[in-house]
Scaffold this motif. Structure first.
Motif, PDB file in Angstrom:
ATOM      1  N   GLY A 111      14.045  20.048  44.270  1.00  0.00           N
ATOM      2  CA  GLY A 111      15.239  19.689  43.518  1.00  0.00           C
ATOM      3  C   GLY A 111      16.512  20.273  44.104  1.00  0.00           C
ATOM      4  O   GLY A 111      16.668  20.414  45.319  1.00  0.00           O
ATOM      5  N   GLY A 112      17.439  20.635  43.197  1.00  0.00           N
ATOM      6  CA  GLY A 112      18.740  21.113  43.626  1.00  0.00           C
ATOM      7  C   GLY A 112      18.687  22.394  44.438  1.00  0.00           C
ATOM      8  O   GLY A 112      19.497  22.587  45.354  1.00  0.00           O
ATOM      9  N   ILE A 113      17.756  23.276  44.122  1.00  0.00           N
ATOM     10  CA  ILE A 113      17.630  24.527  44.876  1.00  0.00           C
ATOM     11  C   ILE A 113      17.270  24.228  46.325  1.00  0.00           C
ATOM     12  O   ILE A 113      17.841  24.798  47.263  1.00  0.00           O
ATOM     13  N   GLY A 114      16.322  23.326  46.524  1.00  0.00           N
ATOM     14  CA  GLY A 114      15.940  22.953  47.885  1.00  0.00           C
ATOM     15  C   GLY A 114      17.082  22.281  48.617  1.00  0.00           C
ATOM     16  O   GLY A 114      17.282  22.504  49.822  1.00  0.00           O
ATOM     17  N   TRP A 146      21.838  11.835  42.312  1.00  0.00           N
ATOM     18  CA  TRP A 146      20.580  11.111  42.134  1.00  0.00           C
ATOM     19  C   TRP A 146      19.670  11.823  41.133  1.00  0.00           C
ATOM     20  O   TRP A 146      18.850  11.192  40.473  1.00  0.00           O
ATOM     21  N   ILE A 147      19.824  13.138  41.048  1.00  0.00           N
ATOM     22  CA  ILE A 147      18.980  13.926  40.143  1.00  0.00           C
ATOM     23  C   ILE A 147      19.472  13.782  38.711  1.00  0.00           C
ATOM     24  O   ILE A 147      18.683  13.629  37.778  1.00  0.00           O
ATOM     25  N   LEU A 154      13.562  19.176  51.531  1.00  0.00           N
ATOM     26  CA  LEU A 154      13.263  20.223  50.556  1.00  0.00           C
ATOM     27  C   LEU A 154      13.463  19.736  49.124  1.00  0.00           C
ATOM     28  O   LEU A 154      12.663  20.035  48.235  1.00  0.00           O
ATOM     29  N   ALA A 155      14.530  18.951  48.897  1.00  0.00           N
ATOM     30  CA  ALA A 155      14.855  18.531  47.536  1.00  0.00           C
ATOM     31  C   ALA A 155      13.912  17.464  47.008  1.00  0.00           C
ATOM     32  O   ALA A 155      13.444  17.557  45.859  1.00  0.00           O
ATOM     33  N   PHE A 156      13.597  16.449  47.830  1.00  0.00           N
ATOM     34  CA  PHE A 156      12.878  15.285  47.327  1.00  0.00           C
ATOM     35  C   PHE A 156      11.453  15.164  47.840  1.00  0.00           C
ATOM     36  O   PHE A 156      10.567  14.753  47.089  1.00  0.00           O
TER      37      PHE A 156
END
Length: 454
Positions: free
Chosen positions: A420-423, A267-268, A413-415
């Motif tokens: 992002g990807g780290i979360g 999705w990112i 965490l990501a969205f």
């Protein structure tokens, strides 16, 4: 009363079985790494398609492999009791269930493009992912048969042949990838389809080699593994099913955690998904060491369980956990010290997006270092619990840890928090830590009379 062996003797026995299993696990992983490296040199979109396609194949494979994996502790316990007829019965019904599951997956892979579209993949990635899966899905049957035969041979402490068969598969896979992905030596340039064809051919080669060994080796002929193979054995079929389906679902919950992460990473963006695939491949390579030790621990625990040697079982568990933890600590150091060097192995220097992928994957690899300890602990606990034929409660623990905790935390965490990807990867860490703690508590609270053989 069974006399337990010393810690050094436990370590030697574990390594004698574990090293070939570790080698075969790493060689098996090399098959997937070869696909990633060689398709990565073909194109970024193609790499993203193979990442999502192979991840989807792996999730289905893990679900079906539970029946084949159940063969390992069942055969180990049967051997400890001296029941060679039961060894044959356990293995055959594990093969029956594996073959039946593989046949059921064919329609799913054929129409997989709709699923990839539905979970938000870019149209071109979904289209190429379906092209890959329509071919690669034909390898499900030999892949599951390989797991069942590997389980038998590991329980018989003949894992060396599994290593050699897998290495032969790696060589064939690399050659066919080179031939068919890029169209070398006059072969057609097939891209992701070429990678899929190579994978299927490799699985059939490995199945053939292991089946021939199990059938004709002079010390294994006594099991008559394939004589009147078509005859049903309802009692043992139910036993393998009862022990195997929770193993398959447990693997599905864990692999599904990473598959969900791949979908959300898609999705990112394609660069982020490619970075995720590379970082995950590196983490998976180190995981193969822990998995090999866990498989060896399953066999050792299964034999101790079959003989009623609870003290020896616990001593062997301590040795296995110490070994796995030591390797996890070494992996953390390597991941943190040499991220760029490791990631660069997967990329063509001429790739215009290579710099972006290296930068993004470096951050992901730092997070991967965090979950090495938890990942090693949870897979070791699962292996030990399977050795004592305890699979249903671990399945519940996995479902809660990965799907009710890990995936929601990753999404938030990501969205929601914009990490992002780290979360997203930090959520994976949370799920793995919870699973490791609960599974270890489950094993060490076992008293030796709570779980009966399947």
């Amino acid at each position: 009363m069974v006399k337990s062996i010393s810690y050094p003797a436990q370590a030697r026995a574990l390594l004698a079985l574990g090293l070939p299993l570790i080698g075969s696990n790493i060689a098996q992983m090399a098959l997937h790494v070869a696909d990633t490296v060689m398709v990565g040199r073909y194109g970024t979109v193609e790499l993203a398609a193979v990442v999502i396609g192979s991840s989807t194949f792996f999730v289905v494979f893990i679900l079906g492999s539970g029946f084949a994996q159940a063969v390992m502790p069942m055969v180990a316990s049967s051997l400890a009791r001296g029941d060679e007829v039961q060894v044959r019965r356990d293995t055959r019904m594990g093969l029956w269930l594996s073959i039946g599951f593989a046949l059921l997956t064919v329609p799913f892979f054929w129409w997989s493009g709709r699923l990839l579209h539905a979970v938000g993949q870019e149209p071109r990635v979904a289209e190429l992912g379906q092209d890959y899966l329509r071919i690669a899905g034909l390898g499900m049957l030999p892949a599951l048969v390989v797991v069942a035969l590997r389980s038998l041979l590991s329980a018989l402490e003949r894992a060396g042949v599994v290593l050699w068969a897998t290495l032969a598969g790696v060589l064939l896979n690399i050659f066919l990838n080179w031939l068919l992905i890029f169209g070398n030596w006059g072969a057609p340039e097939l891209g992701v389809k070429g990678a899929a064809i190579a994978s299927v051919a490799t699985q059939f080669l490995m199945m053939g080699l292991l089946a021939l060994y199990a059938s004709f080796h002079h010390e294994l002929r006594r099991f008559h593994l394939f004589v009147r193979f078509w005859r049903p054995d309802g009692t043992v079929l139910r036993q393998v099913f009862r022990l195997g389906w929770p193993i398959g679902l447990t693997g599905l919950f864990e692999s599904g955690l990473f598959e969900a992460a791949a979908i959300m990473m898609g999705w990112i963006g394609a660069v982020e998904l490619a970075s995720h695939g590379i970082a995950l491949q590196l983490a998976a390579i180190t995981f193969m060491v822990h998995l090999g030790l866990s498989n060896a621990a399953t066999v050792r625990a299964g034999r101790a369980f079959g003989m009623g040697d609870v003290e020896g079982l616990r001593d062997g568990a301590r040795v296995a956990i110490v070994m796995s933890t030591g390797f996890a600590m070494a992996t953390v150091i390597v991941f943190l010290a040499f991220p760029g060097l490791l990631i660069g192995l997967f990329l063509d220097p001429a790739n215009p997006q290579g710099g972006e992928i290296i930068a993004y994957a470096t951050g992901l690899l730092a997070v991967a270092a965090l979950f090495q300890m938890a990942d090693s602990a949870q897979v070791m606990a699962l292996g030990l619990l399977r050795g004592i034929h305890d699979t249903r409660v671990p399945m519940i623990i996995a479902s809660v840890s990965y799907w009710l905790i890990g995936i929601p935390v990753s999404y938030i965490l990501a969205f929601r928090l914009g990490m992002g990807g780290i979360g997203l990867w930090l959520g994976l860490v949370v799920g793995l830590v919870v699973a490791a703690v609960l599974l270890m508590l489950r094993f060490w609270r076992w008293r030796g009379s709570e779980v009966q053989p399947a």
